[in-house]
Enzyme design. Structure first.
Site, PDB file in Angstrom:
ATOM      1  N   HIS A   1      14.992  -3.034   3.084  1.00  0.00           N
ATOM      2  CA  HIS A   1      14.797  -3.893   3.121  1.00  0.00           C
ATOM      3  C   HIS A   1      15.283  -4.277   0.990  1.00  0.00           C
ATOM      4  O   HIS A   1      14.461  -3.967   0.693  1.00  0.00           O
ATOM      5  CB  HIS A   1      13.339  -4.680   3.130  1.00  0.00           C
TER       6      HIS A   1
ATOM      7  N   LYS B   1      20.273 -18.711   9.688  1.00  0.00           N
ATOM      8  CA  LYS B   1      20.342 -19.015   8.567  1.00  0.00           C
ATOM      9  C   LYS B   1      22.039 -20.637   9.002  1.00  0.00           C
ATOM     10  O   LYS B   1      22.111 -21.472   8.201  1.00  0.00           O
ATOM     11  CB  LYS B   1      21.273 -18.223   7.320  1.00  0.00           C
TER      12      LYS B   1
END
Length: 921
Positions: A150, A583
């Site tokens: 991450h 997205k």
């Protein structure tokens, strides 16, 4: 730093007490270390933030802005650390409370909890599944949480160690009845741990590297995977033997084990090279071998059995005869002598594979094990001798754990996936073809011509590459990765790398290009029709998800590819991208496109006689497919979970799930239980009538239009996003090992999904988790009236997919805060742009809330989830100040302040907000 009292059920009282207790210790530490003025400042900020949040107090807002604007840079880091650490301490208290409630449940002798394997097995038995059915399931099951890096949240091991110590001490207070002296000693130990936490640097001083990410991920093997997974298997085997009539299997094959992307994921990360790939596999192997060496040593200490009292098998006698241990002190201890020889072999293996020195010097020299199976065979000899000579109880102790451990982790620990973007594969193959076959312009060919050319290449064992040719840097890098993967297979076994994932896959040629590159490295052998790894397309955008079934239909129709699949057991893995589809098309359309794609893929695979394994690319946040794993798996369409599933785990979600071993055990069990139920009982959880599907289609179309209109068609929205969120700082402050965008641009199309979603979470708008839903329901209601709304209510009651979708959105909206989001909007330099966009966001959020409450027939957000509602209420007084501080620090940083303390404060606030929200990335 004490939370306000809230009347609630008595069972929540220990949680409130723990939060108060830890908050008091942190407050005392702040006062002692930084002084009364610092403590008073933090308390003043907290009180103003509470007034601002709960009462929309404009005077409190003005005072808060003035206080933060006047705060010296030195003090901003103190404030950021104080509130960040409270979020972390609150997490510890909540985790401890979950464990407390689980123990209370077990002690009360209550029925198995939902999400437990006991409950899943009981439900399956009620549905008529017998021993044969369970045996078939476990024989072909595969469940894998895959850890991925991450770029915005990796805690230092020093911080994790402090937090684990606090959790351990809290647990001791809870489990044991302590005397007053013991209670005082325990409190002092916790104070000491909190002080250590305060005096330990939270952030890394240098840019996070892939090696840091690898090391961070490996800590969860120490805390959870190596410890809890063998135990989970042991308990499951015992339960099946006890509860399932005619169950005859003593041991299950490994079906549940973690995987990893860290060190193999090259998509958008130029720092993952062939050397890094090898280093990642070696680091994993060292972890596995270190664990096995330690456990084997302890086993030798425990098995002190003397030959004068017990008989042993002939196979064990042979092991003893080969042992270099000739000490007269152990002459009558056959198990210890055998284990000493095994330890010597394992130590030699560690040295040969990884240049790892065994922690204890072996008694003599020995040949290394050729592979993990050889070591497992020796452990089986110990097991068999004990079982056959009245020592079954001893075989069920550490030896059972170690045998299970080697079966799960081998010498490689976990399979490491390779991933790269399809465009890179295409350029690499194009260069190889252009040099090997002058005049070939592969990239100029249409899809049919590409497929023909690639199939011709795959039919011949002739390599494309030549050692005398110098290729471009990119092509050299890609070839090196595949050749290194081949070397890793030879060194660590094929289980070390099992999958090659293709990002942005959209065509058959995308798959065949990877096949060609695998052939160059010897991982695809044309003459044997054999493939040594899985070729896994990742369908990410809305259009790619819609076309996935057609692409796979075409691919599975190719005889050459079908032969390759036969060598993989006729399993084909498909990865579905939750992040980029969100997205691309928004929350509602992404969820619906994924669901429809799974239905279509299931049908196509059934027609071709190929088994489907889905790999769900979920992030921590709802905008990236997050939410409770149990409900998410059960909400899959019928036939989509065929006993096998893989799911990504990343960011702060890894720590929240696996930093505590008991919670880690529970989360691993949830994955296995949900997979069992979704496979054996699919119609119980997902059986929507046609009117449900039609309604979703309509809602999705409206939500998609609203989302695209805002994000991609509104002039200036890109600027609004970059200026009203922390995305620019994520991109520029060296947070994480990879760039925020795949390309050198600020275009939303090029932005990686993690920073996109994470940035909206930081400013508390959470746009990717709800935008478009309000508009979609409003249009639906306008055309269909109350009858239409009644249908949506029924969908929520009866359809797991829709209910899970709304439940996740409920959580996101509850964690959002429009007043705080408005403060971030004021960072936008163009006032006209701000006035054009923010009111749209505010109105759409309210429309989403109104629609959600009407469909779920509740009065407030999270009415259906009281524990989470209480958790959020307790957390806001400590998250909100971090947001207000972050806004002020962003103002200073963007105004040109170069003070390193401002940058550190921004990063601290990012960490603290993420910790407080728990699933923001």
């Amino acid at each position: 730093m004490i939370t306000a009292d809230h009347s609630t059920e008595d069972k929540e009282a220990p949680l409130r007490e723990d939060i108060r207790f830890l908050g008091r210790l942190l407050g005392d530490t702040l006062r002692q270390q930084e002084g009364n003025d610092a403590f008073d400042t933090v308390e003043h900020i907290r009180q103003l933030a509470i007034r601002f949040h709960r009462h929309d107090d404009l005077a409190a807002r003005d005072q808060l802005e003035a206080l933060l604007a006047a705060l010296p840079n030195d003090h901003t880091t103190q404030v950021a650390r104080a509130f960040s650490y409270f979020s972390h301490l609150a997490n510890i208290a909540e985790d401890q409370h979950h464990l407390r409630r689980a123990r209370a449940h077990a002690l009360a002798g209550a029925k198995p909890r939902e999400g437990s394997l006991e409950m899943a097995i009981a439900r399956a038995q009620e549905a008529g599944i017998d021993a044969h059915g369970f045996s078939d399931f476990f024989a072909q099951a595969k469940v894998s949480p895959v850890l991925t890096a991450h770029p915005t949240e990796v805690q230092r091991k020093s911080i994790l160690d402090c937090q684990w110590e606090i959790a351990r001490l809290l647990d001791a207070r809870d489990r044991n009845e302590l005397t007053p002296d013991e209670m005082q000693e325990d409190e002092e130990a916790i104070r000491r741990a909190v002080l250590t936490l305060w005096q330990t640097r939270m952030l890394r001083r240098v840019k996070l590297s892939v090696a840091d990410e690898i090391a961070n991920a490996l800590t969860f093997y120490d805390t959870t995977f190596l410890r809890e997974l063998p135990q989970l298997y042991n308990r499951l085997e015992d339960h099946l033997a006890l509860i399932v009539p005619h169950w005859t299997k003593d041991e299950l094959k490994p079906f549940l084990h973690p995987g990893s992307w860290i060190g193999g994921d090259r998509d958008g990360n130029p720092f993952v090279t062939a050397d890094v790939l090898l280093a990642a596999v070696r680091a994993q192997s060292r972890k596995a071998l270190s664990h096995q060496l330690e456990q084997l040593h302890r086993l030798g200490a425990e098995l002190s059995l003397t030959a004068s009292l017990v008989d042993i098998s002939d196979a064990l006698k042979a092991l003893v005869a080969r042992s270099p241990d000739h000490s007269p002190h152990r002459d009558d201890e056959p198990y210890r002598r055998a284990i000493a020889g095994m330890y010597a072999r394992l130590a030699a293996t560690a040295q040969q594979l990884d240049e790892l020195e065994a922690p204890r010097h072996p008694v003599g020299t020995a040949e290394p094990y050729a592979n993990a199976a050889e070591f497992a065979a020796d452990l089986d000899v110990l097991h068999g001798s004990l079982i056959n000579h009245k020592s079954t109880l001893l075989a069920r102790g550490r030896l059972r754990h170690l045998r299970r451990s080697i079966a799960i982790f081998g010498f490689h620990l976990a399979p490491l996936d390779l991933r790269q973007n399809s465009e890179v594969h295409a350029r690499t193959v194009a260069e190889l073809l252009a040099i090997a076959c002058p005049g070939t312009d592969y990239l100029a060919l249409d899809e049919a011509a590409r497929i023909k050319l690639l199939l011709d290449e795959l039919a011949t064992p002739r390599p494309l590459t030549a050692p005398s040719v110098t290729y471009s840097t990119e092509t050299q890098s890609e070839l090196a990765i595949f050749h290194t993967a081949g070397q890793i297979h030879q060194r660590y076994g094929r289980a070390s790398i099992e999958n090659v994932i293709i990002s942005k896959a959209s065509s058959v040629s995308d798959m065949l290009e990877v096949a060609v590159l695998l052939k160059e490295a010897g991982l695809l052998r044309p003459l044997d029709h054999a493939l040594d790894v899985n070729i896994v397309p990742l369908f990410e955008t809305i259009s790619d998800l819609e076309n996935a079934a057609e692409v796979m239909d075409q691919l599975l129709s190719l005889p050459l590819y079908k032969q390759l699949l036969d060598s993989r057991g006729s399993w084909q893995e498909i990865m579905l991208g939750y992040s980029d589809s969100n997205k691309d098309g928004g929350f509602l359309t992404s969820g619906w496109a994924l669901y429809r794609s799974e239905i279509a893929l299931t049908a196509i695979f059934a027609r071709h006689g190929v088994r489907l394994r889905l790999f769900h690319g979920r992030g921590g946040s709802v905008g990236r497919g997050g939410g409770p794993s149990y409900q998410a798996i059960l909400a899959q369409p019928q036939g989509a979970v065929q006993g096998q599933i893989r799911i990504t785990e990343q960011g702060e979600v890894i720590a929240s799930k696996y930093a505590n071993p008991e919670l880690g055990h529970r989360n691993l069990e949830i994955l296995a239980a949900a997979t069992l139920e979704a496979t054996l009982l699919p119609r119980v959880f997902d059986n929507p009538p046609p009117e449900f599907l039609a309604a979703m289609e309509t809602l999705s179309a409206s939500a998609f239009s609203a989302y695209r209109s805002l994000v991609y068609d509104t002039p200036g929205f890109e600027q609004y996003f970059w200026e009203s969120t922390v995305i620019a700082e994520i991109a520029s402050l060296n947070i994480g090992s990879r760039p925020a965008s795949r390309k050198h641009s600020t275009a939303i199309e090029d932005l990686r999904a993690i920073p996109w979603v994470f940035s909206w979470a930081q400013c508390r708008l959470m746009l990717p988790g709800w935008f478009g839903f309000g508009t979609a329901v409003a249009k639906w209601k306008a055309t269909r009236g109350e009858v239409g709304m009644q249908l949506l209510c029924r969908m929520n009651r009866e359809w797991g997919f829709f209910r899970t979708l709304l439940s996740n959105m409920d959580m996101v909206l509850a964690k959002s805060d429009i007043a705080i989001a408005e403060r971030y909007s004021e960072l936008v330099s163009d006032e006209a742009l701000r006035r054009a966009i923010f009111p749209r966001l505010k109105a759409e959020r309210q429309a989403a809330i109104d629609a959600l409450l009407e469909i779920t027939q509740t009065n407030e957000l999270l009415d259906s989830n009281p524990p989470l509602k209480r958790s959020i209420r307790n957390r806001f007084p400590y998250i909100d100040p971090l947001n207000h501080l972050q806004v002020e620090l962003l103002r200073r940083f963007r105004a040109g302040t170069t003070d390193e303390k401002v940058q550190r404060g921004i990063h601290l606030s990012i960490n603290g907000i993420a910790a407080g929200l728990r699933n923001s990335g």
